[in-house]
Enzyme design. Structure first.
Site, PDB file in Angstrom:
ATOM      1  N   GLU A 127       0.832  -1.212   0.000  1.00 50.00           N
ATOM      2  CA  GLU A 127       0.000   0.000   0.000  1.00 50.00           C
ATOM      3  C   GLU A 127       0.866   1.262   0.000  1.00 50.00           C
ATOM      4  OE1 GLU A 127      -2.057   0.508   3.685  1.00 50.00           O
ATOM      5  OE2 GLU A 127      -3.645   1.777   2.852  1.00 50.00           O
ATOM      6  N   LYS A 131     -10.452   2.659  -1.196  1.00 50.34           N
ATOM      7  CA  LYS A 131     -10.505   1.981   0.105  1.00 50.34           C
ATOM      8  C   LYS A 131     -11.801   2.321   0.854  1.00 50.34           C
ATOM      9  CE  LYS A 131      -7.387   1.536   4.152  1.00 50.34           C
ATOM     10  NZ  LYS A 131      -6.002   1.872   4.579  1.00 50.34           N
ATOM     11  N   CYS A 168      -5.534  -2.685   2.802  1.00 52.60           N
ATOM     12  CA  CYS A 168      -5.157  -2.665   4.215  1.00 52.60           C
ATOM     13  C   CYS A 168      -6.347  -2.885   5.167  1.00 52.60           C
ATOM     14  CB  CYS A 168      -4.406  -1.374   4.524  1.00 52.60           C
ATOM     15  SG  CYS A 168      -3.361  -1.536   6.005  1.00 52.60           S
TER      16      CYS A 168
END
Lengths: 299, 299
Positions: free
Chosen positions: B42, B115, B152
């Protein structure tokens, strides 16, 4: 509050009263070891009849009200002061469910959960016997914490564990009957690699929901003469902590009792500080209510 | 179709061009080892700026269109014939996202995932920088299979993996930046027990969805002088098979490339024969669209 939970496993015979006797002895032994909650395996009253499809086995079911085994287990729970979830084959009029009665530590029957996900694989013909449950997922506020239940096949579905956790479950318990079904029988002794997969799924539920998971599975080999098949149950009952770490695990063939203690207050703080629940985004989860990512149920 | 996937990990410096150079070298090395899909960590373009809240770091973001690193990586993907998901800090008008561009093996940019779940913990002040993503979960039909992405914090949510699997993902990839954030720094060397929890959650996603999972995490210790803190990133990048078994895992401090091959046709059969998807009951999953098991979003 610190609670001690026990997982148990044993081989079921064709003699129902003997199975109930074995279950009772395990519950007494677990209580003597300090257990506050004792998990017995799925449908421990008999051998695993869904190994074949036979109308006669519907005769094994009974209504929850007045069910002799439930009454017996409720008296046992009260005597020992333990929470005792009891799996049983439920008749409800003309339909049948793979059910569980949650019995609190004072012997009161808190209510029934009916298995939501029903398998149907060679040797596991449950769709023939059990109508998929209509209770939804349930969490009971017992004397020893808020307990959520999934029954066997339910354990493969992250939806079960997630909904139980969202509904406040502090512990998730899975009574189970799973193993290797095979003809020829010689294959029964092959390495049960699937049992690792089976455990990994539930360890993942524990880790993702930050809730301990307890699974009780039967042991022993059960033969079905009419089908010419046999199932060797895996055992491998286990207890996972809230991070997906196995804290204890039974073998593949021995009658066993596992116990472990958890501090429910510490676990609650762990879930809050983990912050995952804070950041969920239900407005983006609609596809969970579909079967293929496209068609949508009403929810 | 057999595909080889690579997970990579490296330490990020404060020099962006050097980081891109390192990433490029790892992609080239992974391709030389036969990888068809290469996962970089990431936000590999720089050090982990959300360790503190500072307005100046919004200046690190750039629009996807004309983004120099994306263009560079697309050319690299085309040259090597690899699928290359690229994590970047996206500016979109006056808002910012923690985004990923999926680049196919012919260099074409297939689209952006933003995200969904944004953390906010001491040392991980992402809610200051990133607006929670509005793309929903995405699966891309690449040259080397249908690939789903979580970034993540998304990896902690079973909803992410389940929706990707329902949407046809054959592989699930998680670029990540996670470690131990501590003051005093001496605590950085304590055993990263959390890294086991972190892995267990994703191994569970793999097992429950019967889809391989790949995670790339950064390594190295990054200091933030203004906050007086430091993060020691865990590394421990790994690849899981479809049963939640780790097939390879990197160490905590070395730059590494992991590769593993999967037969996507065999995996599809495995999922069909597992029969779990057949037996889902979306009509009972409505509570997944709530935050506390009670209040309900529209879905």
């Amino acid at each position: 509050m610190i609670v001690t939970v026990a997982a148990t496993q044993f081989a079921c015979s064709t003699d129902s009263s003997k199975n109930v006797e074995t279950a009772e002895r395990l519950v007494r032994d677990a209580a003597a070891q300090g257990a506050n909650i004792v998990l017995l395996q799925e449908l421990f009253g008999g051998q695993y009849f869904p190994q074949t499809e036979s109308y006669e086995y519907f005769g094994l079911a009974a209504e929850a009200e007045g069910h002799p085994v439930l009454a017996h287990m409720a008296a046992l729970a009260k005597e020992l002061g333990v929470v005792l979830p009891v799996s049983f084959f439920e008749r409800a009029g003309t339909v049948h469910f793979n059910s569980l009665m949650m019995i609190d530590a004072d012997g009161s029957m808190l209510g029934i959960y009916r298995k939501t996900h029903i398998p149907d694989d060679p040797g596991y013909y449950e769709k023939f016997y059990f109508t998929p449950g209509d209770t939804g997922f349930r969490v009971w506020n017992t004397k020893f914490g808020k307990i959520g239940i999934g029954i066997c096949w339910d354990q493969w579905f992250p939806e079960t564990a997630r909904i139980l956790a969202l509904s406040g479950a502090e512990l998730i318990l899975y009574p189970t009957a799973i193993g290797t079904c095979a003809v020829p029988e010689s294959q029964l002794d092959s390495d049960p690699a699937d049992h690792v997969h089976w455990q990994n799924v539930m360890l993942g539920h524990a880790a993702a929901n930050m809730v301990p998971v307890v699974a009780s599975n039967r042991i022993g080999t059960e033969r079905c003469e009419s089908a010419g098949t046999a199932i060797r149950f895996w055992g491998a009952s286990f207890i996972s902590d809230q991070t997906g770490r196995k804290v204890c695990e039974a073998g593949h063939s021995e009658q066993e009792i596992l116990t472990h203690s958890f501090d429910l207050d510490e676990l609650r703080d762990f879930r809050i500080e983990g912050c995952c629940f804070r950041d969920r985004r239900p407005e983006l989860y609609g596809r969970l209510l579909t079967l293929d990512g496209k068609n949508r149920f009403g929810g």
